[in-house]
Design an enzyme around this catalytic site. Structure first.
Site, PDB file in Angstrom:
ATOM      1  N   GLY A  99       0.701  -0.974  -0.067  1.00 32.43           N
ATOM      2  CA  GLY A  99      -0.274   0.155   0.005  1.00 32.43           C
ATOM      3  C   GLY A  99       1.250   1.608   0.123  1.00 32.43           C
ATOM      4  O   GLY A  99       0.514   2.802   0.580  1.00 32.43           O
ATOM      5  N   PHE A 133     -13.988   0.324   6.218  1.00 30.62           N
ATOM      6  CA  PHE A 133     -15.076   1.224   6.632  1.00 30.62           C
ATOM      7  C   PHE A 133     -15.706   0.843   7.835  1.00 30.62           C
ATOM      8  O   PHE A 133     -15.857   0.007   8.159  1.00 30.62           O
ATOM      9  CB  PHE A 133     -16.344   1.230   5.204  1.00 30.62           C
ATOM     10  CG  PHE A 133     -16.191  -0.445   4.571  1.00 30.62           C
ATOM     11  CD1 PHE A 133     -17.230  -1.076   5.488  1.00 30.62           C
ATOM     12  CD2 PHE A 133     -15.884  -1.728   3.833  1.00 30.62           C
ATOM     13  CE1 PHE A 133     -17.755  -2.478   5.634  1.00 30.62           C
ATOM     14  CE2 PHE A 133     -15.482  -2.939   3.263  1.00 30.62           C
ATOM     15  CZ  PHE A 133     -17.457  -2.688   4.451  1.00 30.62           C
ATOM     16  N   TYR A 188      -7.512   1.365  18.276  1.00 30.58           N
ATOM     17  CA  TYR A 188      -8.472  -0.019  18.860  1.00 30.58           C
ATOM     18  C   TYR A 188      -8.249  -0.779  18.663  1.00 30.58           C
ATOM     19  O   TYR A 188      -8.919  -1.780  18.856  1.00 30.58           O
ATOM     20  CB  TYR A 188      -9.755   0.205  17.931  1.00 30.58           C
ATOM     21  CG  TYR A 188      -9.865   0.534  16.837  1.00 30.58           C
ATOM     22  CD1 TYR A 188      -9.604  -0.410  15.464  1.00 30.58           C
ATOM     23  CD2 TYR A 188      -9.787   1.930  15.176  1.00 30.58           C
ATOM     24  CE1 TYR A 188      -9.915  -0.307  14.489  1.00 30.58           C
ATOM     25  CE2 TYR A 188     -10.301   1.971  14.115  1.00 30.58           C
ATOM     26  CZ  TYR A 188      -9.981   0.703  13.580  1.00 30.58           C
ATOM     27  OH  TYR A 188      -9.798   0.837  12.610  1.00 30.58           O
ATOM     28  N   ASP A 197      -1.895  -7.759  -4.749  1.00 29.94           N
ATOM     29  CA  ASP A 197      -3.458  -8.492  -3.877  1.00 29.94           C
ATOM     30  C   ASP A 197      -2.998  -8.953  -2.858  1.00 29.94           C
ATOM     31  O   ASP A 197      -2.705 -10.450  -2.794  1.00 29.94           O
ATOM     32  CB  ASP A 197      -4.329  -8.485  -5.093  1.00 29.94           C
ATOM     33  CG  ASP A 197      -6.012  -8.685  -3.674  1.00 29.94           C
ATOM     34  OD1 ASP A 197      -5.521  -8.673  -2.217  1.00 29.94           O
ATOM     35  OD2 ASP A 197      -6.426  -8.325  -4.280  1.00 29.94           O
ATOM     36  N   PRO A 209      -0.666   4.152  15.267  1.00 33.74           N
ATOM     37  CA  PRO A 209      -1.323   5.452  14.949  1.00 33.74           C
ATOM     38  C   PRO A 209      -2.362   6.221  15.148  1.00 33.74           C
ATOM     39  O   PRO A 209      -4.269   5.173  15.277  1.00 33.74           O
ATOM     40  CB  PRO A 209      -1.007   5.874  13.431  1.00 33.74           C
ATOM     41  CG  PRO A 209      -0.934   4.207  13.078  1.00 33.74           C
ATOM     42  CD  PRO A 209      -1.311   3.519  13.495  1.00 33.74           C
TER      43      PRO A 209
END
Ligand code: HXC
Ligand code: NAP
Length: 281
Positions: A16, A99, A149, A67, A190
């Protein structure tokens, strides 16, 4: 902050690495002398990013389509990197999918999609590269990007929270198991660092982002260079005795959310005067 040749001669793969935080960290590694491979699904985005990054840093940046859900492609990325640069010294597991959604609205496939990118993608790459290094008797450094989280869990991003928590388990477990091979594994958690990829998927209303900033003790979001410098330290040999750790960089956000009495930040000075007068009595 660092000597210009800190990462000279090192080759680092960044999943990424064509967008957002991955791009910022890859650019910083390149500035400090590393050869970089950026790998993700959108080859056009990667090629454009590689061109701009190498114009900025003068370093070699190789864009490769990948991928992370496909282990056979990961093996070919490792082989291509070795052919091009001679070896691989570091991996930044940065690719992710996410999302916001109430969890009961998610299909099984939606849940799987995020877990497959975040957790499976990370352990596929980690396993493929670990086997390669162990076979070649080479040391290496693996750094994975999680979130705060991952410690606490969080509603509305549950597949991501589950996947990122799994990455912490992977990091700590393999740090213990692979230390004998001189393979180090660490992670960074982060808090909010604005990127188009995260912001468009996680903050459907800009007010949500403002709400998040207000509850951060340092009252601001993170700057990419702050994360990139931390990633550089953990990737480099300067952190040679650090393994199995997760370093938080969030302006104090998650602890502020966790501490029982931190809500008292909203109490004003004159209210404290009144409260203390009453309580001391
Ligand atoms: C509910 C959704 C959804 C949404 C997709 N799905 N988006 N469900 N709400 N918003 C469902 C689809 O309906 C489908 O299920 C399944 O998920 C797979 O969707 P596809 O579009 O086919 O998946 P794919 O093309 O593989 O794309 C993956 C993606 C996409 C995760 C959905 O968003 C993506 O490519 N993301 C990559 C970048 C990214 O997410 N960056 C943000 C990282 S931020 P059905 O059942 O209908 O077939 C981050 C930071 C967190 O992690 C901390 C910030 C402070
Ligand atoms: P981003 O720009 O959307 O980055 C996600 C990257 O993952 C993209 O480059 C994407 O490229 C790649 N990717 C997604 N699915 C992939 C797949 N199946 N295979 C290979 N690559 C894939 O978002 P970001 O904010 O920079 O996030 C980067 C990392 O930081 C993520 O791990 C995220 O969880 C973490 N993080 C971000 C924040 C924040 O505030 N921004 C906070 C905490 C943690 P393609 O689309 O080309 O595949």
């Amino acid at each position: 902050m660092y000597k210009e040749d800190l990462l000279k001669g090192k080759t680092i793969i960044v999943t990424g690495g064509g967008t957002g935080l991955g791009r910022s960290m890859a650019t910083r590694f390149s500035e400090l002398g590393a050869n970089i491979v950026i790998a993700s699904r959108k080859l056009d985005v990667l090629q454009q990013a590689a061109k701009e990054m190498s114009e900025k840093t003068g370093g070699k940046i190789l864009p490769l389509q990948l991928d992370v859900r496909k282990p056979e492609l990961i093996e070919s990325i490792i082989n291509t990197t070795v052919e091009e640069f001679g070896s691989v010294d570091g991996l930044l597991n940065n690719a992710a999918g996410n999302f916001v959604s109430p969890t009961e609205r998610l299909s099984y496939r939606a849940f799987d999609t995020v877990i497959d990118i975040v957790l499976r993608g990370t352990y596929y790459f980690t396993l493929a590269l670990g086997k390669h290094w162990i076979n070649k008797k080479q040391p290496g450094s693996i750094l994975s990007i999680v979130t705060t989280y991952a410690y606490t869990g969080s509603g509305y991003v549950v597949p991501s929270a589950v996947g990122k928590a799994g990455i912490i388990g992977l990091t700590r477990s393999l740090a213990a198991e692979w230390g004998k091979y001189k393979i180090r594994l660490n992670a960074i958690a982060p808090g909010p660092f604005p990127t188009p990829g995260a912001w468009k998927r996680l903050f459907p209303d800009p007010k949500f982002a403002d709400y998040m900033v207000n509850r951060i003790p340092l009252k601001r979001v993170g700057e990419h260079i702050e994360l990139a410098n931390l990633a550089t330290y953990l990737m480099s040999e300067q952190s040679g005795y650090v393994t199995g750790d997760v370093v938080t960089i969030d302006g104090g956000e998650w602890l502020a959310g966790a501490g029982e009495f931190n809500f008292m930040e909203s109490i004003k000075e004159d209210q404290w005067d009144e409260i203390q007068k009453r309580m001391k009595k």
